[in-house]
Write a protein that holds these residues in place. Structure first.
Motif: not given
Length: 297
Positions: A135-136, A208, A234, A237-239, A241, A243, A271
């Motif tokens: 993410p990010g 991303t 994008t 990237a927002s899916t 995951t 962690q 991830n």
């Protein structure tokens, strides 16, 4: 009586004006593909700026599959058989820098235009997973391995990529979202895979955003950019995951410290998108003037 002759003392030792070059392990590695060692001129005229001109355009379609990780799948199931009712996320157009890193671009393009439907034994990015989303930062795709696991079949026919040890290939940086890069340092392939004679560097990443990724610079080869479809990037990237919790991370670090091979295996699912994202189609786009530099996002 003749006067005694005195000789002046010898001049102090002067350092050599041409000291021997100091080789490091990395400098020798980077020149290992050359037959002789050569030292470029330090004059400004010898420093060539990178040439990120678009020479090729590739499309990739990304889709969501609700069935791939279901427990009732059989041994013969693959993404193509399980994901017939997938949802299309959208199409992404990539521009590639063929003048800057021709071997990297050629190998990547070969895996985009190969058709596994006409030749099941071919290697292709089609029907392979986006297997990591950080993410990010970026997402990873194109991991080499078993096609039934959504990985790229080992493409032994591809020429080896000598640009991976060429310092000029690392000139561009991961300065913004939509940078396409050959993943050399961020992949999690096991050593037994990387040391296989048929192993080729085919795993790639796309940044991303929202910001740059300087930790990737000088480690991975930037060879392209997203021309269209940054909204699809994008969305990936927002899916959500997987962690791991802090305690799991601590145990994993301890296991790695003691050389436990299971530590790397455990990190393989970190991830990973909780919803299956895969490349449902890909190929080359023929344009009238492929060398025109586009407006970058």
């Amino acid at each position: 009586m003749a006067s005694s002759l005195t000789h002046p003392p010898p001049p102090p030792h002067l350092p050599s004006l041409n000291p021997k070059p100091n080789f490091t392990r990395r400098s020798l590695l980077l020149t290992s593909t050359a037959t002789t060692l050569s030292f470029p001129s330090l004059s400004s005229s010898a420093i060539q700026p990178p040439n990120p001109t678009i020479t090729d355009r590739i499309f990739m379609e990304f889709s969501l599959c609700p069935n791939y990780y279901l427990p009732n799948r059989t041994l013969g199931d693959t993404i193509s058989t399980l994901c017939s009712d997938s949802t299309l996320l959208g199409r992404v157009i990539l521009g590639l820098y063929g003048n800057l890193v021709p071997r990297t671009v050629s190998n990547f393009k070969s895996l985009c235009i190969s058709n596994p439907n006409s030749n099941p034994n071919s290697s292709s990015y089609k029907n392979t997973l986006v297997h990591k989303v950080l993410p990010g930062q970026y997402f990873l795709a194109g991991r080499q391995g078993r096609p039934d696991r959504g990985e790229v079949r080992p493409p032994s026919y591809l020429p080896r990529n000598t640009e991976t040890v060429d310092p000029k290939a690392f000139a561009l940086t991961h300065s913004r979202p939509g940078i396409v890069s050959l993943s050399l340092s961020e992949n999690d392939d096991e050593d037994e895979i990387k040391f296989d004679p048929e192993y080729r560097n085919v795993e790639f990443l796309i940044t991303t955003g929202p910001g740059p990724c300087p930790q990737l610079d000088n480690k991975n080869i930037v060879f392209g950019t997203v021309l269209e479809g940054l909204d699809v990037i994008t969305a990936i990237a927002s899916t959500p995951t997987y962690q791991p919790g802090e305690r799991i991370r601590q145990f994993n670090d301890l296991a790695e410290f003691f050389g436990d091979e299971r530590a790397q295996n455990a990190r393989a699912i970190w991830n990973r998108p909780l919803t299956t994202i895969y490349i449902s189609d890909c190929g080359a786009l023929e344009v009238t003037k492929p060398s025109l530099t586009p407006s970058l996002p």
